[in-house]
Design a protein around this motif. Sequence first.
Motif, PDB file in Angstrom:
ATOM      1  N   ARG A  97      92.050  45.683-108.974  1.00 27.67           N
ATOM      2  CA  ARG A  97      91.745  45.314-107.591  1.00 27.67           C
ATOM      3  C   ARG A  97      92.973  44.688-106.946  1.00 27.67           C
ATOM      4  NH1 ARG A  97      86.401  45.203-106.239  1.00 27.67           N
ATOM      5  NH2 ARG A  97      84.901  45.420-107.953  1.00 27.67           N
ATOM      6  N   SER A  98      93.087  44.894-105.651  1.00 29.05           N
ATOM      7  CA  SER A  98      94.180  44.251-104.921  1.00 29.05           C
ATOM      8  C   SER A  98      93.803  42.852-104.455  1.00 29.05           C
ATOM      9  CB  SER A  98      94.576  45.098-103.710  1.00 29.05           C
ATOM     10  OG  SER A  98      93.467  45.267-102.838  1.00 29.05           O
ATOM     11  N   GLY A  99      92.519  42.567-104.357  1.00 29.78           N
ATOM     12  CA  GLY A  99      92.069  41.260-103.907  1.00 29.78           C
ATOM     13  C   GLY A  99      90.585  41.066-104.162  1.00 29.78           C
ATOM     14  N   PHE A 100      90.086  39.888-103.801  1.00 23.22           N
ATOM     15  CA  PHE A 100      88.703  39.516-104.100  1.00 23.22           C
ATOM     16  C   PHE A 100      88.020  38.946-102.857  1.00 23.22           C
ATOM     17  CE2 PHE A 100      91.419  39.053-107.772  1.00 23.22           C
ATOM     18  CZ  PHE A 100      90.746  39.793-108.733  1.00 23.22           C
ATOM     19  N   ASP A 101      86.716  39.200-102.744  1.00 22.77           N
ATOM     20  CA  ASP A 101      85.942  38.685-101.612  1.00 22.77           C
ATOM     21  C   ASP A 101      85.687  37.192-101.735  1.00 22.77           C
ATOM     22  OD1 ASP A 101      85.468  41.237-100.229  1.00 22.77           O
ATOM     23  OD2 ASP A 101      84.366  41.734-102.051  1.00 22.77           O
ATOM     24  N   ARG A 102      85.498  36.723-102.945  1.00 22.23           N
ATOM     25  CA  ARG A 102      85.318  35.291-103.198  1.00 22.23           C
ATOM     26  C   ARG A 102      86.114  34.912-104.442  1.00 22.23           C
ATOM     27  NH1 ARG A 102      83.564  36.205 -99.003  1.00 22.23           N
ATOM     28  NH2 ARG A 102      81.541  35.666 -98.064  1.00 22.23           N
ATOM     29  N   ILE A 103      86.840  33.785-104.354  1.00 24.81           N
ATOM     30  CA  ILE A 103      87.540  33.229-105.507  1.00 24.81           C
ATOM     31  C   ILE A 103      87.041  31.806-105.715  1.00 24.81           C
ATOM     32  CG2 ILE A 103      89.758  32.554-106.500  1.00 24.81           C
ATOM     33  CD1 ILE A 103      91.075  34.782-104.930  1.00 24.81           C
ATOM     34  N   VAL A 104      86.705  31.491-106.950  1.00 30.16           N
ATOM     35  CA  VAL A 104      86.135  30.196-107.310  1.00 30.16           C
ATOM     36  C   VAL A 104      87.061  29.498-108.301  1.00 30.16           C
ATOM     37  CG1 VAL A 104      84.217  29.078-108.509  1.00 30.16           C
ATOM     38  CG2 VAL A 104      83.767  30.974-106.941  1.00 30.16           C
TER      39      VAL A 104
END
Length: 206
Positions: A102-109
């Motif tokens: 993936r190039s990015g994430f919708d949510r990062i925790v």
Amino acid sequence: MYRHQRHIYDASRKFYLLGRDGMIAGLAPPQGGSILEIGCGTGRNLIKLAQTYPGTICHGLDVSEAMLATARSNVARAGLSERVTLAQADATQFDPQALFGRSGFDRIVISYALSMIPPWQGVVARALQTLSPNGSLHIVDFGDQAGLPGPFKAVLNRWLTLFHVTPRRDLGETLDALAKAEGVRARTMRLYRGYAVHAVAERGAA
């Protein structure tokens, strides 16, 4: 440090890692979206994330292979191996494409991990860089303790030092500066009289 503690980590931490479940409940990821936990440890939060948001794909990274071994076991026991992907990586310079495709994430925790990572500012910076166009970063950790009674604060800090935990009292200011550089809007909320802090940075927020 966690080679042995991982076996009792969740049982011993559940009483004082406050704010984790509230943060998870408020994520509101898009249907079919992606969630990354940085410093996923034993997988406790990832399992809860996958169960709370069944329409999402969850990913976790940690620098400790010992912790990841426990996480893999816990995720498999929960029947979530097909929806939760784990990888070992340095949180300050991980490549989401190489690790998870993936190039990015919708949510990062990031849950109670920054207080245990010396180059924590680099972790926040990298997390912001890997947000999707409408993604958001959610952090919960030990706070500035401003509203806590002096004796309680002294005992708490002595106890945290035993586990190499250092509250990041300038988290809010640092996040604001890093978020501004990325064109991201950030806000920080004090919890439980400063015992904990909950910070959110949203890309695409008005």
